[in-house]
Design a protein around this motif. Sequence first.
Motif, PDB file in Angstrom:
ATOM      1  N   LEU A 203       0.830  -1.203   0.000  1.00 60.08           N
ATOM      2  CA  LEU A 203       0.000   0.000   0.000  1.00 60.08           C
ATOM      3  C   LEU A 203       0.866   1.256   0.000  1.00 60.08           C
ATOM      4  CD1 LEU A 203      -2.975  -0.829   2.408  1.00 60.08           C
ATOM      5  CD2 LEU A 203      -3.173   0.201   0.138  1.00 60.08           C
ATOM      6  N   LYS A 204       1.874   1.288   0.864  1.00 61.14           N
ATOM      7  CA  LYS A 204       2.739   2.464   0.949  1.00 61.14           C
ATOM      8  C   LYS A 204       3.478   2.698  -0.361  1.00 61.14           C
ATOM      9  CE  LYS A 204       3.446   1.982   5.942  1.00 61.14           C
ATOM     10  NZ  LYS A 204       4.399   1.614   7.025  1.00 61.14           N
ATOM     11  N   LYS A 205       3.948   1.622  -0.982  1.00 64.35           N
ATOM     12  CA  LYS A 205       4.671   1.755  -2.239  1.00 64.35           C
ATOM     13  C   LYS A 205       3.738   2.193  -3.375  1.00 64.35           C
ATOM     14  CE  LYS A 205       8.349  -1.495  -1.131  1.00 64.35           C
ATOM     15  NZ  LYS A 205       9.447  -0.559  -1.416  1.00 64.35           N
ATOM     16  N   SER A 206       2.519   1.667  -3.384  1.00 69.54           N
ATOM     17  CA  SER A 206       1.562   2.052  -4.420  1.00 69.54           C
ATOM     18  C   SER A 206       1.135   3.508  -4.258  1.00 69.54           C
ATOM     19  CB  SER A 206       0.334   1.139  -4.387  1.00 69.54           C
ATOM     20  OG  SER A 206       0.673  -0.173  -4.763  1.00 69.54           O
ATOM     21  N   ILE A 207       1.032   3.962  -3.015  1.00 71.48           N
ATOM     22  CA  ILE A 207       0.683   5.361  -2.746  1.00 71.48           C
ATOM     23  C   ILE A 207       1.781   6.286  -3.265  1.00 71.48           C
ATOM     24  CG2 ILE A 207       0.435   7.058  -0.884  1.00 71.48           C
ATOM     25  CD1 ILE A 207      -1.144   4.841   0.648  1.00 71.48           C
TER      26      ILE A 207
END
Length: 334
Positions: A191-195
């Motif tokens: 999630l953090k990387k996709s954000i």
Amino acid sequence: MDTEKLKLTSSEIGSLWAEYINGTATDLINRYMYSIIEDEAIKAVFYDAIQTFEKQKKQIKTFFENEGFPVPIGFNEDDLYLGKKRLFTDEFCLNYLHIMSLHGLLGHSTALGISVRKDLREFYDTCDNDAKKMYHQTIELLLEKGIFQRDPLFYAYERPEYISSKDFKDGYFGKGRTLAATEIISISLNLKKSILTKTLSISFSQVAGSKEVRKFLTRSENTADEQIKAFAKIMQADNLPVPKSLETEVSPSTESPFSDKLLLYHMGFLFQAAQNYHGAGLASSMRTDLVTTYESTILQNLLITKNWFDLMVENKWLEQPPLAPNRNEIAKQK
């Protein structure tokens, strides 16, 4: 045996080549961010990152030259346009450096794992230590400023237990169980990387000069957004928090501090690197809905990477890595 007299293997040359290409790309982004950051503490961490790569870059060049290989082209001053309007906030820059330090940790440990020569192993040991230092620095600063997004907390349970039902792997129709802590590791990280990827896609699409590059960046933004929604839905079903978005950390500037070549390459790198983390998430998933989500995400990334590859080649921006000798072609030259 004097291992330093050994010639570098194809894997070792390949790891150095990738280190140089990815490093020169990230270094230019770091240098731009350093030029716009106002917070002195954040600026100091970026200065360390720039100095660290400068040292690594010289060592990589030496490895190539000593082996008789040409030093890769990579990215240089022609791809960086300083003095443009501010594109990112200080907070986003710090989050960016933190996520990139995670990529560095994975890349250096993988390179170390395929290295045999002592001097190369020592080089990657140093790189790994540098990445660890940067990881600690960015986390400490994010915590100090109250902007580090920690993963969900669990309440302590009374005693260990064994899985007692085959429904443990079923995540559909409400028959399954809540998320396991081991599954949240990958969900939260992805999630953090996709954000970050979505936010960079938005900012890059604002400033890219080429219509085709802007079109690709819009597609990459939509792909990252779909993936964020898919993983967030799974977390929210168990009433677990998801990391906040970073879109508001991008200014409305349309002046590009980077060449289109750098913009496009960096986005492709993020999608390719994400496959490692999605694959790890797939391997650790014990719920069928998670398995399906990861499989869909990996397929989406493959499709967008194909689009990226075609666009990079069309513009003659994709540098060719060292290739194995073509024995058939060599024989024809006899």
